[in-house]
Design a protein around this motif. Structure first.
Motif, PDB file in Angstrom:
ATOM      1  N   ASP A   4      43.910 -24.526  -4.931  1.00  0.00           N
ATOM      2  CA  ASP A   4      43.260 -23.230  -5.170  1.00  0.00           C
ATOM      3  C   ASP A   4      43.838 -22.648  -6.466  1.00  0.00           C
ATOM      4  O   ASP A   4      45.009 -22.293  -6.533  1.00  0.00           O
ATOM      5  N   PRO A   5      43.014 -22.542  -7.528  1.00  0.00           N
ATOM      6  CA  PRO A   5      43.529 -22.063  -8.817  1.00  0.00           C
ATOM      7  C   PRO A   5      44.056 -20.619  -8.746  1.00  0.00           C
ATOM      8  O   PRO A   5      45.027 -20.270  -9.409  1.00  0.00           O
ATOM      9  N   ILE A   6      43.453 -19.788  -7.923  1.00  0.00           N
ATOM     10  CA  ILE A   6      43.900 -18.397  -7.809  1.00  0.00           C
ATOM     11  C   ILE A   6      45.273 -18.348  -7.137  1.00  0.00           C
ATOM     12  O   ILE A   6      46.191 -17.662  -7.609  1.00  0.00           O
ATOM     13  N   ALA A   7      45.416 -19.089  -6.054  1.00  0.00           N
ATOM     14  CA  ALA A   7      46.693 -19.126  -5.354  1.00  0.00           C
ATOM     15  C   ALA A   7      47.774 -19.709  -6.263  1.00  0.00           C
ATOM     16  O   ALA A   7      48.916 -19.231  -6.283  1.00  0.00           O
ATOM     17  N   LEU A  11      51.046 -17.675  -7.407  1.00  0.00           N
ATOM     18  CA  LEU A  11      52.358 -18.249  -7.149  1.00  0.00           C
ATOM     19  C   LEU A  11      53.177 -18.325  -8.440  1.00  0.00           C
ATOM     20  O   LEU A  11      54.372 -17.991  -8.455  1.00  0.00           O
ATOM     21  N   ALA A  12      52.548 -18.726  -9.528  1.00  0.00           N
ATOM     22  CA  ALA A  12      53.233 -18.799 -10.819  1.00  0.00           C
ATOM     23  C   ALA A  12      53.687 -17.400 -11.258  1.00  0.00           C
ATOM     24  O   ALA A  12      54.803 -17.227 -11.758  1.00  0.00           O
ATOM     25  N   PHE A  18      60.077 -13.216 -10.050  1.00  0.00           N
ATOM     26  CA  PHE A  18      61.348 -13.467  -9.367  1.00  0.00           C
ATOM     27  C   PHE A  18      62.420 -13.887 -10.372  1.00  0.00           C
ATOM     28  O   PHE A  18      63.552 -13.407 -10.333  1.00  0.00           O
ATOM     29  N   GLU A  19      62.066 -14.780 -11.287  1.00  0.00           N
ATOM     30  CA  GLU A  19      63.017 -15.258 -12.283  1.00  0.00           C
ATOM     31  C   GLU A  19      63.452 -14.134 -13.219  1.00  0.00           C
ATOM     32  O   GLU A  19      64.626 -14.041 -13.590  1.00  0.00           O
TER      33      GLU A  19
END
Length: 79
Positions: A4-7, A11-12, A18-19
């Protein structure tokens, strides 16, 4: 199962955020650690100064006691 490109994109983005936060916390922790080291050094310097003042006070008190001891028994008008 197809990706899923949106997911994948979400996530990215979450990983990136987070980083970034982790890097910010690492920098802030480094600053705090550095400040703590500086405070410890200042406390050490203050301890040395207090110790020196204690010794000076002890010497002054000893001199006062010595002078008062010498004055015992003298007449006030003896000069």
């Amino acid at each position: 199962m197809p990706e899923d490109p949106i997911a994948h994109s979400e996530l990215a983005a979450l990983t990136r955020r987070f980083e970034e936060v982790a890097e910010k916390h690492d920098r802030e922790f480094g600053i705090i650690k550095s400040d703590l080291t500086a405070v410890r050094l200042q406390i050490g310097n203050l301890d040395q100064k207090v110790e020196a003042l204690d010794k000076k006070i002890d010497r002054n008190q000893a001199q006062i006691i010595e002078l008062l001891t010498q004055l015992i028994g003298r007449r006030p008008d003896a000069g």
